[in-house]
Enzyme design. Sequence first.
Site, PDB file in Angstrom:
ATOM      1  N   PHE A 137       0.861  -1.188   0.000  1.00 45.81           N
ATOM      2  CA  PHE A 137       0.000   0.000   0.000  1.00 45.81           C
ATOM      3  C   PHE A 137       0.890   1.228   0.000  1.00 45.81           C
ATOM      4  O   PHE A 137       1.679   1.430   0.917  1.00 45.81           O
ATOM      5  CB  PHE A 137      -0.931   0.026   1.218  1.00 45.81           C
ATOM      6  CG  PHE A 137      -1.887   1.194   1.171  1.00 45.81           C
ATOM      7  CD1 PHE A 137      -3.057   1.129   0.422  1.00 45.81           C
ATOM      8  CD2 PHE A 137      -1.603   2.378   1.836  1.00 45.81           C
ATOM      9  CE1 PHE A 137      -3.925   2.212   0.338  1.00 45.81           C
ATOM     10  CE2 PHE A 137      -2.472   3.469   1.756  1.00 45.81           C
ATOM     11  CZ  PHE A 137      -3.637   3.379   1.009  1.00 45.81           C
ATOM     12  N   ASP A 222       9.273   3.051   1.925  1.00 43.99           N
ATOM     13  CA  ASP A 222       8.059   3.744   2.353  1.00 43.99           C
ATOM     14  C   ASP A 222       7.896   3.562   3.865  1.00 43.99           C
ATOM     15  O   ASP A 222       7.489   2.514   4.345  1.00 43.99           O
ATOM     16  CB  ASP A 222       6.844   3.178   1.602  1.00 43.99           C
ATOM     17  CG  ASP A 222       5.548   3.921   1.955  1.00 43.99           C
ATOM     18  OD1 ASP A 222       5.545   4.681   2.949  1.00 43.99           O
ATOM     19  OD2 ASP A 222       4.546   3.730   1.244  1.00 43.99           O
ATOM     20  N   LYS A 251       2.140  10.036   8.164  1.00 43.50           N
ATOM     21  CA  LYS A 251       1.373   9.651   9.366  1.00 43.50           C
ATOM     22  C   LYS A 251       1.871  10.230  10.704  1.00 43.50           C
ATOM     23  O   LYS A 251       1.368  11.247  11.145  1.00 43.50           O
ATOM     24  CB  LYS A 251       1.252   8.130   9.416  1.00 43.50           C
ATOM     25  CG  LYS A 251       0.405   7.596   8.234  1.00 43.50           C
ATOM     26  CD  LYS A 251      -0.170   6.228   8.510  1.00 43.50           C
ATOM     27  CE  LYS A 251      -1.290   5.876   7.543  1.00 43.50           C
ATOM     28  NZ  LYS A 251      -0.875   5.308   6.266  1.00 43.50           N
TER      29      LYS A 251
HETATM   30  C1  LIG Z   1      -1.095   5.470   4.871  1.00 39.84           C
HETATM   31  C2  LIG Z   1      -0.018   5.055   3.942  1.00 39.84           C
HETATM   32  C3  LIG Z   1       0.192   5.718   2.728  1.00 39.84           C
HETATM   33  C4  LIG Z   1      -0.709   6.829   2.243  1.00 39.84           C
HETATM   34  O1  LIG Z   1      -0.695   7.925   3.106  1.00 39.84           O
HETATM   35  P1  LIG Z   1      -1.896   9.010   3.025  1.00 39.84           P
HETATM   36  O2  LIG Z   1      -1.478  10.075   3.985  1.00 39.84           O
HETATM   37  O3  LIG Z   1      -3.144   8.304   3.432  1.00 39.84           O
HETATM   38  O4  LIG Z   1      -1.950   9.492   1.625  1.00 39.84           O
HETATM   39  C5  LIG Z   1       1.255   5.315   1.929  1.00 39.84           C
HETATM   40  N1  LIG Z   1       2.072   4.316   2.317  1.00 39.84           N
HETATM   41  C6  LIG Z   1       1.913   3.659   3.484  1.00 39.84           C
HETATM   42  C7  LIG Z   1       2.869   2.594   3.871  1.00 39.84           C
HETATM   43  C8  LIG Z   1       0.852   3.994   4.328  1.00 39.84           C
HETATM   44  O5  LIG Z   1       0.666   3.327   5.465  1.00 39.84           O
END
Ligand SMILES: *Cc1c(COP(=O)(O)O)cnc(C)c1O
Length: 399
Positions: A137, A222, A251
């Site tokens: 994700f 990420d 986050k």
């Molecule tokens: C939440 C998340 C995203 C996306 O972040 P948003 O602020 O919701 O756009 C991307 N990568 C990872 C690993 C995430 O947990």
Amino acid sequence: MPAMDNATYLDRYAQSVMGVFGRPKAVLTRGDGCYVWDADGNRYLDLLAGIAVNVLGHGHPAVVGALCRQAASLIHVSNFFATPPQIELAERLLAVAGAPEGSAVFFANSGTEAIEAAIKLSRRTGRTGLVAAEAAFHGRTTGALALTHKQAYREPFAPLIPSVAHVPLNDEAALRAAVGSDTGALFLEPLQGEAGVIAADPAYLRLARELTTAAGALLIIDEIQTGVGRTGTWFAFQQAGIVPDAITLAKGLGAGVPIGALVTFGPHVSGLLTAGQHGTTFGGNPLASAAGLAVLATIEADGLLAHATSVGNHLVDSVAALDHPLITGVRGAGLLRAITLSADVASVVADRALAAGFIINAPTPDVLRLAPPLVITTVQVDSFVTALPTLLDGLEPTS
Ligand SMILES: *Cc1c(COP(=O)(O)O)cnc(C)c1O
């Protein structure tokens, strides 16, 4: 005026807010520390922290103080100007990331925007190929969505950007086959949060570093969910002993104030995007930067990296001690954890937990995810673990 309760608010929500999230479980009206309250007056222990966002819980004085002071002084300027909080946050991020001389930070407003910046960065290598993991994700904007693997998220928006290969995580042969001379970047989550807290093996991350270096491709980690202390170190990649070309953050960085960041390591990567090639109106504004500075300072001053490690280990031990037939284990690191179940009952358990005053979630049918504030205490964790057998009551293990 009638008192506004959950049901009344949710009717108004359904009439006014776009339905992309389905029906919310409740309407939250305030928070304090690791607790939040809904419009009916129910109190919940927040074991999800806005999905790994509220690292200092709710209403933390360091965050509230920093925001109030900054709001009274300067909330926003254009990118024709810089502000001290922005510069200071960039410097602090580079320091805690252990980034070498010539590294740099691009500030955005969300995780998916940090990923977009990373995708644009990868295009500046002159290559268009991207590699990501199955179940990954990386966000929901159309660029990031091409890296996100879940078909239900992708299909309604096809065609997405081409030349993205998804490889099974931790499959070394598949990675060797996928990374080559047309690869601009390989994107990996150190722990796949949305997939159910599944770890990339440290050896796999080291191979990813070797293969991308040999191929002249970027390795982009990420850390949007895993970063900023969540797994017990500032960033999860540090536990694998690798140096990536870039990391993406969001986050936990702003403790709830929207902020994202792309951190590029070293002058060669940092120089790929030049003046005019990327931008944002809000990114790195002084208000969000002040929140980020308060987060980093508090994690350091209060020893929250070690705290996340020890409370996370305590959770593992106390869930194991339950010796419950429906629980197969606890995985993850620090305070990003999955309690795995032997049956597809996780969403039932999450609903029961909410009714019992605990916020958790079920990212997959047999996984309960916990990503509480880093300030949570063992006593608070124990209150959930003690309740867990009752929440599993009457549910059948799959034989
Ligand atoms: C939440 C998340 C995203 C996306 O972040 P948003 O602020 O919701 O756009 C991307 N990568 C990872 C690993 C995430 O947990």
